[in-house]
Design an enzyme around this catalytic site. Structure first.
Site, PDB file in Angstrom:
ATOM      1  N   LYS A 169       4.272 -15.352   2.881  1.00  0.00           N
ATOM      2  CA  LYS A 169       4.363 -16.078   1.461  1.00  0.00           C
ATOM      3  C   LYS A 169       5.963 -16.121   1.373  1.00  0.00           C
ATOM      4  CE  LYS A 169       2.794 -17.793  -2.387  1.00  0.00           C
ATOM      5  NZ  LYS A 169       1.703 -18.863  -2.650  1.00  0.00           N
ATOM      6  N   ASP A 192      -5.795  -7.315   4.713  1.00  0.00           N
ATOM      7  CA  ASP A 192      -7.073  -6.625   4.049  1.00  0.00           C
ATOM      8  C   ASP A 192      -7.643  -7.797   3.500  1.00  0.00           C
ATOM      9  OD1 ASP A 192      -8.660  -4.815   2.870  1.00  0.00           O
ATOM     10  OD2 ASP A 192      -7.697  -4.978   0.860  1.00  0.00           O
ATOM     11  N   ASP A 208      -1.768 -18.438   0.920  1.00  0.00           N
ATOM     12  CA  ASP A 208      -2.995 -19.380   0.144  1.00  0.00           C
ATOM     13  C   ASP A 208      -3.680 -20.378   0.931  1.00  0.00           C
ATOM     14  OD1 ASP A 208      -0.521 -20.310   0.292  1.00  0.00           O
ATOM     15  OD2 ASP A 208      -0.424 -20.985  -1.890  1.00  0.00           O
ATOM     16  N   ASP A 239     -11.722  -9.724   5.006  1.00  0.00           N
ATOM     17  CA  ASP A 239     -12.950  -9.659   4.237  1.00  0.00           C
ATOM     18  C   ASP A 239     -13.545 -11.122   4.282  1.00  0.00           C
ATOM     19  OD1 ASP A 239     -13.087  -6.936   3.724  1.00  0.00           O
ATOM     20  OD2 ASP A 239     -14.137  -7.319   1.826  1.00  0.00           O
ATOM     21  N   TYR A 289       0.785  -1.380  -0.035  1.00  0.00           N
ATOM     22  CA  TYR A 289       0.089  -0.064   0.041  1.00  0.00           C
ATOM     23  C   TYR A 289       0.805   1.318  -0.095  1.00  0.00           C
ATOM     24  CZ  TYR A 289      -4.538  -2.201   1.115  1.00  0.00           C
ATOM     25  OH  TYR A 289      -5.803  -2.856   1.103  1.00  0.00           O
TER      26      TYR A 289
HETATM   27  C1  IPM Z   1     -10.165  -1.611   4.634  1.00  0.00           C
HETATM   28  C2  IPM Z   1     -10.538  -1.020   3.206  1.00  0.00           C
HETATM   29  C3  IPM Z   1      -9.363   0.078   2.938  1.00  0.00           C
HETATM   30  C4  IPM Z   1      -8.051  -0.746   2.927  1.00  0.00           C
HETATM   31  C5  IPM Z   1      -9.554   0.621   1.746  1.00  0.00           C
HETATM   32  C6  IPM Z   1     -10.841   1.425   1.840  1.00  0.00           C
HETATM   33  C7  IPM Z   1      -8.556   1.661   1.521  1.00  0.00           C
HETATM   34  O1  IPM Z   1     -10.677  -2.000   2.264  1.00  0.00           O
HETATM   35  O2  IPM Z   1      -9.962  -0.820   5.581  1.00  0.00           O
HETATM   36  O3  IPM Z   1     -10.138  -2.930   4.718  1.00  0.00           O
HETATM   37  O4  IPM Z   1      -7.782  -1.471   1.823  1.00  0.00           O
HETATM   38  O5  IPM Z   1      -7.316  -0.935   3.851  1.00  0.00           O
HETATM   39 MN    MN Z   2     -10.599  -4.020   2.933  1.00  0.00          MN
END
Ligand code: IPM
Ligand code: MN
Length: 375
Positions: free
Chosen positions: A194, A250, A226, A254, A144
């Site tokens: 990784k 990240d 993975d 999710d 990032y």
């Molecule tokens: C998160 C979001 C952020 C990230 C974005 C909005 C910059 O996806 O907080 O997980 O990728 O960190």
């Molecule tokens: Mn995110």
């Protein structure tokens, strides 16, 4: 007596951000009335809302306020309205600037399944039961932020590139953070990397192992990312703490949200180093995004934002009791069958964003009353 007055900055942002943050403000007012804390509340602009008003997603006015605040409650940033703005000026950039500016290198994302929401999980209830994972994501390094980065070249020879780079100090401080956190509860850490392919991750694994020498009481394992993604779906209960770099964290966070039923349930805390008194400044925000499709309809789930407030109480202030009170109130409401639309099930009552907030306040009142009666 410890400091009891804290200044809170609300950066509501875009989409459902203002709606979920409104419910957090109600809970803060309740805490002002019913605890020994005094929380002051200020507002600022971030993301698309800031682009519209000031032409930039992280204006100076917000930066100034963020620097002096004790904690920041961020709603969400982004939306289709800003899809065409210049890349360096996107709403998301506001959030990244804020994290970097305040040096919030440690991102905590717990994923847990409330008993009464087992059926909402993407997994069969038998697998979802007992899921309680804490992802500790490095937040200010890696792909990032790595340099060089860019988009170059003419049509036909265009190139886009980013750099995955970590120095040992960046790895050491997040690893220490994870081991310290582990000592407060879960004594198992799985470091995800990784290291079979990437040099940056070879260093990651080495440094994590070095830090581990100071924590012989904590169990450490390593896993490639993975495989970790697969294991999180196949056998999520094997994990306590997952320690990982920025982008892996990240993605995996999710994934972990899908295990819990709704991303509308999951809070997060982004913290920096603790000061001498043990206080850690941070940004507290739901893991979910701005959800433009359901914005301004009063149907978003404010639970993730409210649980982020409980993370502030726990991780910044170290006040486990009040943090638990907030979690209990959420649990109480869910157990009574009250649901927002994202977690609605047969036999439950569907409520709006504001009503969910009101129900949580009522539950807080009730729990407090029960506690007073008991003592
Ligand atoms: C998160 C979001 C952020 C990230 C974005 C909005 C910059 O996806 O907080 O997980 O990728 O960190
Ligand atoms: Mn995110």
């Amino acid at each position: 007596m410890e400091k009891q007055t804290y200044s809170l900055l609300f950066l509501d942002g875009d989409g459902i951000g203002p709606e979920v943050n409104a419910e957090v403000k109600k809970v803060i007012s309740w805490l002002n009335d019913n605890t020994t804390y005094t929380f002051s509340m200020d507002e600022g602009l971030v993301g698309g809302a800031a682009i519209d008003a000031e032409g930039t997603p992280y204006p100076n006015s917000t930066q100034k306020k963020a620097k002096v605040a004790d904690a920041i409650f961020l709603g969400a940033v982004g939306g289709p309205k800003w899809a065409d703005v210049d890349f360096s000026n996107r709403p998301e950039q506001g959030l990244l600037n804020l994290r970097q500016d305040l040096n919030l290198f440690a991102n905590l994302r717990p994923a847990f399944v409330f008993d009464c929401l087992q059926e909402a999980s993407a997994l069969k209830a038998a697998y979802a039961s007992g899921v309680d994972v804490l992802i500790i994501r490095e937040l200010t390094g890696g792909l990032y932020f790595g340099e060089p980065r860019g988009l170059t070249g003419k049509e036909g020879a265009r190139e886009g590139f980013n750099t995955l780079r970590y120095n040992e100090e960046e790895i050491r401080r997040i690893a220490k953070f994870a081991f310290e956190t582990s000592r407060k509860g879960n004594r198992r850490i799985c470091s995800v990397d990784k290291a079979n392919v990437l040099e940056s991750m070879v260093l990651w694994r080495k440094v994590v192992n070095e830090v581990a020498e100071d924590y012989p009481d904590v169990e450490l394992t390593h896993m490639y990312v993975d495989n970790a993604a697969m294991q999180m779906v196949m056998e999520p209960t094997q994990f306590d703490i997952i320690l990982t770099e920025n982008m892996f964290g990240d993605i995996l966070s999710d994934l972990s949200a899908s295990l819990t039923g709704s991303i509308g349930m999951l809070p997060s805390a982004s913290l920096g180093l603790r000061d001498k008194s043990g206080f850690a400044k941070g940004v507290f925000e739901p893991v979910h995004g701005s959800a433009p499709d359901i914005a301004n309809k009063n149907i978003a789930n404010p639970t993730a934002a409210i649980l982020s407030l409980s993370m502030f109480l726990k991780h910044s202030l170290g006040d486990i009791t009040t943090a638990r009170l907030v979690v209990s109130a959420v649990q109480f409401v869910l157990a009574s069958g009250v649901r927002t639309s994202d977690i609605m099930e047969e036999g439950c009552v569907e409520v709006s964003t504001t009503e969910m907030g009101n129900q949580i306040l009522q539950a807080l009142d009730q729990i407090l009353a029960m506690q007073k009666n008991a003592s």
